[in-house]
Enzyme design. Structure first.
Site, short mmCIF file in Angstrom:
data_model
loop_
_atom_site.label_atom_id
_atom_site.label_comp_id
_atom_site.label_asym_id
_atom_site.label_seq_id
_atom_site.Cartn_x
_atom_site.Cartn_y
_atom_site.Cartn_z
N GLY A 338 1.23 7.38 -5.20
CA GLY A 338 1.10 8.14 -6.45
C GLY A 338 1.92 9.42 -6.52
O GLY A 338 2.29 9.87 -7.59
N GLU A 391 0.33 16.55 -2.87
CA GLU A 391 -0.60 15.55 -3.38
C GLU A 391 -0.47 15.41 -4.89
O GLU A 391 -0.20 16.40 -5.58
CB GLU A 391 -2.04 15.96 -3.05
CG GLU A 391 -2.53 15.45 -1.72
CD GLU A 391 -2.88 13.95 -1.74
OE1 GLU A 391 -2.48 13.24 -2.70
OE2 GLU A 391 -3.56 13.51 -0.81
N ASP A 395 -9.43 14.46 -5.61
CA ASP A 395 -10.68 14.17 -6.31
C ASP A 395 -11.85 14.56 -5.39
O ASP A 395 -12.24 15.72 -5.34
CB ASP A 395 -10.67 12.67 -6.66
CG ASP A 395 -11.89 12.24 -7.45
OD1 ASP A 395 -12.68 13.11 -7.85
OD2 ASP A 395 -12.05 11.02 -7.65
N LYS A 423 -9.17 17.78 -9.38
CA LYS A 423 -10.35 17.30 -10.12
C LYS A 423 -11.57 17.75 -9.34
O LYS A 423 -11.93 17.14 -8.33
CB LYS A 423 -10.27 15.77 -10.18
CG LYS A 423 -11.07 15.14 -11.29
CD LYS A 423 -11.21 13.65 -11.05
CE LYS A 423 -10.12 12.85 -11.74
NZ LYS A 423 -10.38 11.39 -11.60
N ASP A 451 -1.63 5.54 -11.23
CA ASP A 451 -1.69 4.19 -11.78
C ASP A 451 -3.10 3.77 -12.18
O ASP A 451 -4.09 4.37 -11.76
CB ASP A 451 -1.21 3.19 -10.74
CG ASP A 451 -2.23 3.02 -9.62
OD1 ASP A 451 -2.65 4.04 -9.05
OD2 ASP A 451 -2.65 1.87 -9.35
N ARG A 457 2.43 3.98 -13.76
CA ARG A 457 2.98 5.01 -12.88
C ARG A 457 4.21 5.66 -13.50
O ARG A 457 4.53 6.80 -13.24
CB ARG A 457 3.38 4.41 -11.53
CG ARG A 457 2.20 4.06 -10.64
CD ARG A 457 2.71 3.91 -9.20
NE ARG A 457 1.80 3.15 -8.37
CZ ARG A 457 0.76 3.66 -7.73
NH1 ARG A 457 0.48 4.94 -7.86
NH2 ARG A 457 -0.01 2.91 -6.98
P1 5GP Z 1 -9.96 11.61 -3.16
O1 5GP Z 1 -9.83 11.09 -1.78
O2 5GP Z 1 -9.62 13.07 -3.29
O3 5GP Z 1 -11.28 11.27 -3.77
O4 5GP Z 1 -8.97 10.77 -4.04
C1 5GP Z 1 -7.61 10.96 -4.04
C2 5GP Z 1 -6.91 9.71 -4.49
O5 5GP Z 1 -7.68 8.99 -5.44
C3 5GP Z 1 -5.63 10.06 -5.19
O6 5GP Z 1 -4.56 10.16 -4.27
C4 5GP Z 1 -5.48 8.94 -6.15
O7 5GP Z 1 -4.81 7.88 -5.52
C5 5GP Z 1 -6.87 8.53 -6.47
N1 5GP Z 1 -7.33 9.18 -7.72
C6 5GP Z 1 -8.26 10.13 -7.85
N2 5GP Z 1 -8.42 10.48 -9.15
C7 5GP Z 1 -7.57 9.71 -9.84
C8 5GP Z 1 -7.29 9.57 -11.24
O8 5GP Z 1 -7.82 10.26 -12.12
N3 5GP Z 1 -6.35 8.64 -11.59
C9 5GP Z 1 -5.72 7.87 -10.66
N4 5GP Z 1 -4.82 7.00 -11.11
N5 5GP Z 1 -5.98 7.97 -9.34
C10 5GP Z 1 -6.89 8.87 -8.93
MG MG Z 2 -2.51 10.10 -3.50
#
Ligand code: 5GP
Ligand code: MG
Length: 476
Positions: A338, A391, A395, A423, A451, A457
């Site tokens: 991403g 990054e 999330d 986020k 994506d 993307r």
């Molecule tokens: P985390 O491990 O912080 O929960 O998630 C990070 C990963 O989740 C990001 O690198 C991404 O790949 C995916 N991700 C989190 N939120 C989103 C979103 O709103 N849209 C998309 N497409 N991917 C997300």
């Molecule tokens: Mg990522």
């Protein structure tokens, strides 16, 4: 001879040589406004000419000030440093506060602090003004005023000479008259036709910046008088593109095509496109809207961050990072896939040398007590390096936290994190984010590398997916 006198002499010598050269008229104007500000340590310069009625000022040429500032709207002769047009030299120390300036707020936004304006006379009669713009607040001393007056006199001679040789048309090749909508509201409430409004809403939807009829182009002259003008419907500053709508009356299309052709001949540097009904539909379909749409998935809904918005922010982040890492050569690390778009844009705006590497990870049976694993390790050894994790979006923070603890085992000299989107709603892991592009709500974003099922993307902006309609409603 003082250093300053020498630099005035040099500039005047260059300008006089330019005026007496066989350079084409429009080029002469451009070069004049580039040469004139040199010995004054100012950021820019413009040459304005009064129109036929002597009520408005038209930018003939400008250097060092933004398109936006140039196209700010009509410059009304009696509202913009009118004393210049009475033949006086005017110095404005604080443009953002001086009532003699018509577009003060814009001057502030554009970081124009001080302005000096001198009259341009043709055969003794005031015909316009020559202005220089300074980024910092300053006063202009007598020698500087006298220098600029001399340049203005030379400019007057040039304009007169070009005029009498009948090449006025060429000279006007750079004329820009801001459009009929006077002044500040850059986005008017009223459009000449509903389809223009529809198109404006479409641009809004994509958060593409637009201006309505910001500039008129003279197309024909008779004895120095403009007899035909053409005002394209829209200008998109982000694309540097003019758009003329042909969706309305088919009977007018031929005439419009001719005007556009003439405009392209006279102003080869101007990008203009005709926009018909089919083009509008295709534009809608491109991002899965309108009658031609056909994506396998839901399609995208509201745009959250437009291309220009993202680009602006990426530039700012790059500036911060470059400043923090001055004299160093950081290693940028991204986790696939991403981040590839953001990484590419960010890297290109950095002004320090960098190395770039990527890792890949995968989640094995996460629900069943499985683990995150590194499936592609770094190719560049991070030991002793200033490592910047880049990054796309953080999330829960779990991914990042895993990658950071892995990187720490590789003994980097420093480790910091830059994420475009933050986020925060479901943050679980306590990770420190050193640079954040945008905080985002708890919604699923797509585009700019992000994506949905590998789709989207490549969107140049970031949007939400379209609302899923409940089954029952979809059936109806
Ligand atoms: P985390 O491990 O912080 O929960 O998630 C990070 C990963 O989740 C990001 O690198 C991404 O790949 C995916 N991700 C989190 N939120 C989103 C979103 O709103 N849209 C998309 N497409 N991917 C997300
Ligand atoms: Mg990522």
């Amino acid at each position: 001879m003082s250093k300053q006198t020498a630099s005035f002499n040099k500039a005047l010598r260059d300008i006089a040589r330019l005026i007496n050269s066989d350079t084409i008229a429009s080029e002469k104007l451009q070069r004049l406004v580039a040469l004139a500000p040199r010995p004054l340590a100012v950021r820019g310069c413009s040459l304005l000419l009064l129109d036929e009625d002597r009520t408005r000022l038209i930018h003939l040429a400008a250097r060092g000030i933004s398109e936006r500032y140039l196209r700010k709207g009509f410059i009304e002769a009696d509202k913009s440093l009118s004393e210049t047009l009475e033949g006086k030299v005017v110095s404005v120390v604080d443009a953002a506060a001086d009532p003699r300036i018509q577009f003060r707020e814009l001057a502030r936004q554009e970081h124009i602090a001080s302005i000096m304006s001198v009259p341009v006379r043709i055969r003794g009669r005031v015909a316009g003004s020559l202005r220089v713009y300074s980024r910092t607040r300053r006063e202009f001393i007598l020698e500087e005023q006298e220098y600029l007056e001399t340049v203005a006199n030379l400019a007057g001679v040039m304009l007169d000479a070009e005029d009498t040789r009948g090449s006025r048309n060429q000279m006007l090749g750079d004329v820009a008259t801001p459009g009929p909508k006077a002044g500040s509201p850059l986005k008017p409430e009223t459009f000449a036709h509903p389809s223009e409004e529809e198109f404006a809403r479409l641009l809004d939807f994509y958060q593409i910046e637009w201006l309505y009829e910001p500039r008129s182009f003279p197309l024909q002259w008779d004895n120095g008088k403009i007899t035909e003008m053409f005002t394209p419907d829209f200008y998109l500053p982000g694309q540097d593109l003019y758009i003329e709508m042909t969706t309305l009356k088919p009977s007018l299309t031929t005439e419009k095509r001719q005007k556009v052709r003439r405009l392209r001949q006279l102003y080869p540097e101007v990008n203009i496109k005709l926009m018909g009904r089919n083009d509008c539909d295709r534009l809608l379909a491109k991002y899965d809207h309108g009658p031609l749409s056909g994506s396998k998935t839901r399609g995208i809904g509201r745009v959250l961050f437009s291309t220009p918005q993202i680009q602006r922010r990426v530039r700012q982040l790059a500036k911060e990072i470059s400043r923090r890492h001055e004299g160093e050569r950081p290693l940028l690390v991204g986790v696939m896939r991403g981040v590839f778009v953001f990484m590419a844009d960010l890297a290109r705006h950095l002004t320090v040398p960098v190395d770039i590497d990527f890792m890949a990870i995968s989640y094995y049976g996460a629900e069943k007590g499985g683990a995150v694993r590194v499936t592609k390790d770094l190719d560049i050894n991070p030991e002793g390096r200033h490592v910047l994790m880049v990054e796309d979006i953080v999330d829960t923070g779990m991914t990042l936290s895993f990658v950071l603890s892995y990187l720490r085992t590789r003994s980097p000299r420093s480790l910091s994190v830059c994420t475009l989107f933050d986020k925060t709603a479901h943050r679980l892991a306590d990770v420190q984010l050193d640079y954040v592009g945008f905080e985002v709500p708890d919604e699923f974003l797509v585009g700019y590398g992000l994506d949905f099922d590998e789709e989207y993307r490549n969107l140049p902006f970031v949007a939400l997916l379209k609302e899923e309609r409940p089954e029952s409603e979809a059936d109806r």
